[in-house]
Design a protein around this motif. Structure first.
Motif, PDB file in Angstrom:
ATOM      1  N   MET A  47      40.535   1.913 -13.410  1.00  0.00           N
ATOM      2  CA  MET A  47      39.924   0.671 -13.867  1.00  0.00           C
ATOM      3  C   MET A  47      38.499   0.515 -13.331  1.00  0.00           C
ATOM      4  N   GLU A  48      38.271   1.027 -12.127  1.00  0.00           N
ATOM      5  CA  GLU A  48      36.922   0.933 -11.552  1.00  0.00           C
ATOM      6  C   GLU A  48      35.907   1.676 -12.409  1.00  0.00           C
ATOM      7  N   ILE A  49      36.321   2.790 -12.986  1.00  0.00           N
ATOM      8  CA  ILE A  49      35.423   3.564 -13.851  1.00  0.00           C
ATOM      9  C   ILE A  49      35.051   2.752 -15.082  1.00  0.00           C
ATOM     10  N   LEU A  50      36.033   2.066 -15.657  1.00  0.00           N
ATOM     11  CA  LEU A  50      35.775   1.254 -16.844  1.00  0.00           C
ATOM     12  C   LEU A  50      34.890   0.061 -16.513  1.00  0.00           C
ATOM     13  N   LEU A  51      35.134  -0.575 -15.384  1.00  0.00           N
ATOM     14  CA  LEU A  51      34.296  -1.699 -14.960  1.00  0.00           C
ATOM     15  C   LEU A  51      32.854  -1.240 -14.742  1.00  0.00           C
ATOM     16  N   GLU A  52      32.706  -0.052 -14.182  1.00  0.00           N
ATOM     17  CA  GLU A  52      31.361   0.481 -13.973  1.00  0.00           C
ATOM     18  C   GLU A  52      30.667   0.738 -15.314  1.00  0.00           C
ATOM     19  N   GLU A  53      31.427   1.187 -16.282  1.00  0.00           N
ATOM     20  CA  GLU A  53      30.855   1.389 -17.622  1.00  0.00           C
ATOM     21  C   GLU A  53      30.400   0.057 -18.222  1.00  0.00           C
ATOM     22  N   PHE A  54      31.241  -0.976 -18.101  1.00  0.00           N
ATOM     23  CA  PHE A  54      30.866  -2.298 -18.609  1.00  0.00           C
ATOM     24  C   PHE A  54      29.598  -2.802 -17.925  1.00  0.00           C
ATOM     25  N   TYR A  55      29.528  -2.592 -16.625  1.00  0.00           N
ATOM     26  CA  TYR A  55      28.415  -3.111 -15.828  1.00  0.00           C
ATOM     27  C   TYR A  55      27.091  -2.436 -16.201  1.00  0.00           C
ATOM     28  N   LYS A  56      27.144  -1.156 -16.494  1.00  0.00           N
ATOM     29  CA  LYS A  56      25.912  -0.400 -16.757  1.00  0.00           C
ATOM     30  C   LYS A  56      25.492  -0.423 -18.228  1.00  0.00           C
ATOM     31  N   THR A  57      26.400  -0.823 -19.096  1.00  0.00           N
ATOM     32  CA  THR A  57      26.078  -0.833 -20.529  1.00  0.00           C
ATOM     33  C   THR A  57      25.049  -1.915 -20.845  1.00  0.00           C
ATOM     34  N   ASP A  58      24.025  -1.543 -21.571  1.00  0.00           N
ATOM     35  CA  ASP A  58      23.009  -2.505 -21.996  1.00  0.00           C
ATOM     36  C   ASP A  58      23.506  -3.287 -23.209  1.00  0.00           C
ATOM     37  N   LEU A  59      23.322  -4.593 -23.171  1.00  0.00           N
ATOM     38  CA  LEU A  59      23.722  -5.439 -24.288  1.00  0.00           C
ATOM     39  C   LEU A  59      22.617  -5.495 -25.328  1.00  0.00           C
ATOM     40  N   HIS A  60      23.020  -5.558 -26.582  1.00  0.00           N
ATOM     41  CA  HIS A  60      22.050  -5.670 -27.672  1.00  0.00           C
ATOM     42  C   HIS A  60      22.559  -6.681 -28.691  1.00  0.00           C
ATOM     43  N   ILE A  61      21.666  -7.478 -29.218  1.00  0.00           N
ATOM     44  CA  ILE A  61      21.979  -8.343 -30.353  1.00  0.00           C
ATOM     45  C   ILE A  61      20.801  -8.305 -31.315  1.00  0.00           C
ATOM     46  N   ASP A  62      21.091  -8.588 -32.575  1.00  0.00           N
ATOM     47  CA  ASP A  62      20.009  -8.737 -33.545  1.00  0.00           C
ATOM     48  C   ASP A  62      19.291 -10.052 -33.266  1.00  0.00           C
ATOM     49  N   LYS A  63      18.314 -10.355 -34.067  1.00  0.00           N
ATOM     50  CA  LYS A  63      17.569 -11.599 -33.890  1.00  0.00           C
ATOM     51  C   LYS A  63      18.515 -12.785 -33.743  1.00  0.00           C
ATOM     52  N   PHE A  64      18.285 -13.576 -32.707  1.00  0.00           N
ATOM     53  CA  PHE A  64      19.142 -14.728 -32.439  1.00  0.00           C
ATOM     54  C   PHE A  64      18.484 -15.999 -32.949  1.00  0.00           C
ATOM     55  N   ASN A  65      19.238 -16.749 -33.736  1.00  0.00           N
ATOM     56  CA  ASN A  65      18.784 -18.056 -34.202  1.00  0.00           C
ATOM     57  C   ASN A  65      19.488 -19.134 -33.388  1.00  0.00           C
ATOM     58  N   ASP A  66      18.723 -20.069 -32.858  1.00  0.00           N
ATOM     59  CA  ASP A  66      19.283 -21.106 -32.005  1.00  0.00           C
ATOM     60  C   ASP A  66      20.375 -21.892 -32.723  1.00  0.00           C
ATOM     61  N   ARG A  67      21.405 -22.226 -31.961  1.00  0.00           N
ATOM     62  CA  ARG A  67      22.462 -23.086 -32.466  1.00  0.00           C
ATOM     63  C   ARG A  67      22.300 -24.478 -31.856  1.00  0.00           C
ATOM     64  N   LYS A  68      23.066 -25.417 -32.371  1.00  0.00           N
ATOM     65  CA  LYS A  68      22.966 -26.784 -31.862  1.00  0.00           C
ATOM     66  C   LYS A  68      23.686 -26.953 -30.529  1.00  0.00           C
ATOM     67  N   VAL A  69      24.492 -25.984 -30.158  1.00  0.00           N
ATOM     68  CA  VAL A  69      25.099 -25.969 -28.824  1.00  0.00           C
ATOM     69  C   VAL A  69      24.455 -24.839 -28.034  1.00  0.00           C
ATOM     70  N   TYR A  70      24.414 -24.985 -26.730  1.00  0.00           N
ATOM     71  CA  TYR A  70      23.767 -23.968 -25.892  1.00  0.00           C
ATOM     72  C   TYR A  70      24.376 -24.010 -24.494  1.00  0.00           C
TER      73      TYR A  70
END
Length: 371
Positions: free
Chosen positions: A1-24
């Motif tokens: 499990m530590e190996i998987l957690l390390e993978e999650f931790y090091k993975t870079d997050l990406h999203i397409d253009k974000f449009n603001d929502r009315k909640v934040y």
């Protein structure tokens, strides 16, 4: 499990253009520690973000994380099939402590996963859980104003585009020939077979008075079904906001009206066409997202008691048809001292005189974008 957690931790997050929502999500408050020469969190709100599948929960969270330092957060999608929950519960707390994780995100949270001690915890799930330590945010599909942020330009075609796409943000990236199948696959993944069949039936009956018992009577003729199981599935769909119910004013035991979570489900789950009911569902969702208390009554689509207002859904109305409609509901108008009657139309704007109430016709887009 530590190996998987390390993978999650090091993975870079990406999203397409974000449009603001009315909640934040509110950003944490920091202070500068002179000894460590680092900014340390002194206050941060923890949240549970609730909403149906494809309402934008993950994108909202990822956009928030991308404004934080990369090594300060850990993002875990709990739907990852590689996760063993028992092993996660055993290792997560120590891992967060060793890596000085300030913000932990458990996307698509499963109730069997234990919380750990971090400065900020963010979870996403469909149904609101009784977690007093987390502030709850309800995320619905896009309302009309949020939808316009995805449009390249705002003109007379925007409303028609809204009818075609509905409020799921992902629909803007999917070609027209694949939208219905995409919605069907999304719902089948998120719901069990009973819930999916109920939702299909509700799509046929949108904006009409219908009870769980009526659904049971209709469905038992085409499949083996338990009344208790159907009632439970119906309640689940309501609690997760896939369907919404509306009470009759001062008649709690009367049959409620049923509305879908998004108008796009009508064409995705049913071949029945009824523009008036689709239009009414769209108006209801705007009232729901604005947290306006409303009810229905005989020949009245929506009664807003706190505003002394009646809303009528009349997409193709003119002054004459509106006048006739008001004649039929005059008893309610006078009894309840209605001060305003708003007829929501597709593109007609105008007013008629009435001795007690202000009566106006407003196009949907003007009404939805108003105060």
């Amino acid at each position: 499990m530590e190996i998987l957690l390390e993978e999650f931790y090091k993975t870079d997050l990406h999203i397409d253009k974000f449009n603001d929502r009315k909640v934040y999500l509110e950003e944490p408050l920091y202070k500068y520690d002179t000894l460590s020469k680092k900014n340390e969190i002194i206050s941060a709100k923890s949240y549970q973000i609730n909403g149906i599948s494809q309402s934008g929960k993950t994108k909202l969270v990822k956009n928030y994380l991308l404004n934080l330092k990369k090594n300060s957060y850990l993002y875990i999608d709990c739907n990852d099939v590689r996760i063993d929950i028992d092993e996660l519960n055993t290792n997560l707390s120590q891992y967060c402590s060793l890596n000085k994780i300030d913000t932990l995100v458990l996307d698509n949270y499963k109730p069997k996963i234990n919380f750990v001690n971090v400065s900020q915890l963010l979870i996403t799930c469909e149904e609101q859980l009784e977690l007093g330590e987390l502030e709850s945010i309800q995320l619905f599909p896009l309302d009309y104003e949020e939808f316009l942020a995805y449009e390249h330009k705002y003109d007379s075609s925007a409303l028609n585009h809204f009818f075609q796409l509905g409020g799921f943000p992902s629909m803007h990236k999917i070609h027209s020939d694949g939208r219905n199948l995409y919605i069907q696959k999304t719902l089948k993944y998120s719901l069990n077979d009973m819930e999916f069949d109920i939702l299909k039936f509700c799509a046929k009956m949108m904006s009409q008075k219908i009870s769980a018992y009526t659904i049971y009577e209709r469905l038992k003729s085409i499949r083996k079904i338990s009344k208790d199981k159907l009632y439970k599935s119906f309640e689940n769909l309501v609690s997760k906001n896939y369907i919404h119910t509306l009470e009759k004013f001062e008649h709690e035991k009367a049959t409620k009206k049923i509305y879908l979570c998004d108008i796009s489900l009508k064409s995705a789950l049913s071949v029945d066409k009824h523009f008036g009911r689709l239009f009414e569902n769209m108006v209801f969702l705007e009232l729901l997202k604005s947290k306006t208390e409303c009810y229905y009554d005989d020949e009245i689509d929506f009664y807003l008691p706190n505003n002394d207002e009646i809303i009528l859904c009349m997409p193709f109305a003119d002054e004459r048809s509106l006048f006739k409609k008001i004649e039929h509901i005059e008893a309610f108008i006078f009894t309840r001292n209605i001060s305003k009657i708003t007829a929501i139309t597709m593109n007609r704007e105008g007013a008629i005189s009435h001795p007690l109430s202000k009566v106006v016709m407003l196009p949907f887009d003007i009404w939805a974008l108003g105060d």
